[in-house]
Design a protein around this motif. Structure first.
Motif, PDB file in Angstrom:
ATOM      1  N   GLY A   1       0.825  -1.202   0.000  1.00  0.00           N
ATOM      2  CA  GLY A   1       0.000   0.000   0.000  1.00  0.00           C
ATOM      3  C   GLY A   1       0.856   1.246   0.000  1.00  0.00           C
ATOM      4  O   GLY A   1       2.087   1.188   0.086  1.00  0.00           O
ATOM      5  N   ASP A   2       0.207   2.403  -0.104  1.00  0.00           N
ATOM      6  CA  ASP A   2       0.891   3.691  -0.116  1.00  0.00           C
ATOM      7  C   ASP A   2       0.658   4.411   1.206  1.00  0.00           C
ATOM      8  O   ASP A   2      -0.385   4.242   1.846  1.00  0.00           O
ATOM      9  CB  ASP A   2       0.382   4.563  -1.267  1.00  0.00           C
TER      10      ASP A   2
ATOM     11  N   ALA B   1       4.568  10.988  -1.100  1.00  0.00           N
ATOM     12  CA  ALA B   1       4.030   9.653  -1.343  1.00  0.00           C
ATOM     13  C   ALA B   1       5.136   8.610  -1.219  1.00  0.00           C
ATOM     14  O   ALA B   1       6.216   8.762  -1.799  1.00  0.00           O
ATOM     15  CB  ALA B   1       3.409   9.591  -2.738  1.00  0.00           C
ATOM     16  N   HIS B   2       4.872   7.579  -0.455  1.00  0.00           N
ATOM     17  CA  HIS B   2       5.789   6.448  -0.308  1.00  0.00           C
ATOM     18  C   HIS B   2       5.016   5.161  -0.533  1.00  0.00           C
ATOM     19  O   HIS B   2       3.862   5.037  -0.123  1.00  0.00           O
ATOM     20  CB  HIS B   2       6.412   6.427   1.090  1.00  0.00           C
ATOM     21  N   ARG B   3       5.662   4.204  -1.184  1.00  0.00           N
ATOM     22  CA  ARG B   3       5.054   2.895  -1.390  1.00  0.00           C
ATOM     23  C   ARG B   3       5.772   1.872  -0.506  1.00  0.00           C
ATOM     24  O   ARG B   3       6.984   1.931  -0.338  1.00  0.00           O
ATOM     25  CB  ARG B   3       5.167   2.467  -2.859  1.00  0.00           C
TER      26      ARG B   3
ATOM     27  N   GLY C   1       3.434  -2.265  11.503  1.00  0.00           N
ATOM     28  CA  GLY C   1       3.944  -1.570  12.678  1.00  0.00           C
ATOM     29  C   GLY C   1       5.322  -0.994  12.435  1.00  0.00           C
ATOM     30  O   GLY C   1       5.641   0.102  12.907  1.00  0.00           O
ATOM     31  N   SER C   2       6.149  -1.708  11.668  1.00  0.00           N
ATOM     32  CA  SER C   2       7.488  -1.219  11.356  1.00  0.00           C
ATOM     33  C   SER C   2       7.423   0.018  10.470  1.00  0.00           C
ATOM     34  O   SER C   2       8.212   0.955  10.635  1.00  0.00           O
ATOM     35  CB  SER C   2       8.287  -2.325  10.650  1.00  0.00           C
ATOM     36  N   VAL C   3       6.484   0.043   9.530  1.00  0.00           N
ATOM     37  CA  VAL C   3       6.321   1.217   8.668  1.00  0.00           C
ATOM     38  C   VAL C   3       5.922   2.432   9.499  1.00  0.00           C
ATOM     39  O   VAL C   3       6.422   3.539   9.286  1.00  0.00           O
ATOM     40  CB  VAL C   3       5.265   0.940   7.573  1.00  0.00           C
ATOM     41  N   ALA C   4       5.020   2.238  10.461  1.00  0.00           N
ATOM     42  CA  ALA C   4       4.585   3.350  11.324  1.00  0.00           C
ATOM     43  C   ALA C   4       5.758   3.912  12.120  1.00  0.00           C
ATOM     44  O   ALA C   4       5.863   5.131  12.319  1.00  0.00           O
ATOM     45  CB  ALA C   4       3.481   2.875  12.257  1.00  0.00           C
TER      46      ALA C   4
END
Length: 331
Positions: free
Chosen positions: A137-138, A145-147, A215-218
């Motif tokens: 997701g983005d 914007a990051h994917r 969770g790691s992306v957050a």
């Protein structure tokens, strides 16, 4: 993430109609196509990672006893081959555990379910290296914007290299990519399956790690916000880049190659694509490093060598070190 794709099947979901297309030609980074091309397929509805792998890699890894002159068996040695062509992938000891491509993909399905969509399935080096790319997701990070992707890589050549599952972030404006740690150990970026011991238990452990991806992306999103708000003087940026490159901000004689690397990264902090407004921040330093690794190194090398450099090789380690060094500033 076109720079990670040499030739394969690319999947796109539009209004519940999933279409696969064969990729090739001359992708980003001037990648050259290879002879091994998966066939063209068309799908309706969402496709699982396992189904994508079974279509793109429509063969199995088989083994046979190694023999001298096709007659005398070699104890403890097996030859790994492709079931479709019989081509030799490599050789390994009889303790080596085979992980089939479809099993590698099934782990992704179990861990992520319907939260992802398959983007590509790629064969490199005549099937010795296989990759699956799943789009999670983005997500907006610092207003950009990051994917987010899961990149699975399998080695079928008997070399003993672990199959890996990596969480990869792509900054859309410049296609800079780097791995996000999926565990509390910030130096551990991969879910791994080694070719020995219990494959089933390793699959469960890697699946547990993948399930932590969001969770790691957050966590990274929070870190990036803090880095972009940290303004740095030119001398501070230069010192940080030197520490990232050498491990010592006071090392002023790191050798010609490293000094050239430092100078180029410092330049890219503000001159890199999309860095015009962040060049004087800690986030600009991070993007300068990723820009250097992804867009200014190994351009004349083969695609598989660039992938290795950018992910598990020296380039991937440089990006991971940048994240650790800069993370300490805002800890």
């Amino acid at each position: 993430m076109s720079h990670l794709v040499e030739t394969g099947v690319s999947f796109t979901l539009n209004d519940s109609s999933l279409t696969s297309r064969q990729s090739g030609g001359t992708p980003w980074h001037q990648a050259l196509p290879i002879a091994d091309r998966p066939r063209w397929e068309t799908f309706t509805g969402r496709i699982s990672a396992r189904a994508a792998a079974e279509i793109a890699f429509d063969w199995r890894i088989t083994s046979k006893i190694a023999k001298i002159d096709d007659d005398v068996p070699v104890p403890g040695l097996q030859i790994l081959t492709r079931s479709d062509t019989g081509a030799v992938l490599g050789w390994a000891s009889d303790q080596y555990r085979i992980v089939q491509p479809a099993d590698m993909a099934e782990l992704i399905d179990r861990a992520m379910g319907e939260t992802l969509s398959m983007e590509s399935a790629v064969s490199l080096m005549d099937g010795k290296v296989l990759t699956l790319l799943a789009h999670l997701g983005d997500l907006p990070i610092v207003g950009e914007a990051h994917r987010q992707y899961i990149l699975a890589t399998a080695y079928t050549d008997g070399s003993g290299k672990a199959n890996t599952y990596r969480l990869v972030n792509e900054r859309v404006i410049c296609n800079n990519t780097f791995q996000i740690a999926m565990s509390e150990d910030e130096t551990e970026h991969d879910g791994r399956i080694v070719h020995r011991g219990s494959i089933r238990s390793q699959i469960r452990e890697a699946g547990d790690l993948l399930s932590q991806a969001f969770g790691s992306v957050a966590k990274y999103q929070s870190l990036a916000e803090r880095l972009v708000n940290m303004r740095l003087e030119a001398t501070q940026r230069a010192s940080l880049v030197r520490e990232i490159a050498t491990g010592d901000p006071a090392d002023t004689d790191a050798g010609t190659r490293t000094e050239n690397l430092i100078a180029e990264v410092i330049r890219l902090c503000s001159a890199g694509t999309g860095n015009e407004n962040i060049g004087d921040t800690a986030y600009g330093v991070l993007q300068g490093v990723t820009d250097y690794v992804d867009h200014h190194r190994m351009l004349d090398s083969t695609l598989d060598r660039r992938i290795a450099y950018q992910t598990s090789g020296a380039g991937g380690k440089l990006k991971a070190r940048a994240l650790r060094v800069l993370g300490k500033l805002v800890a």
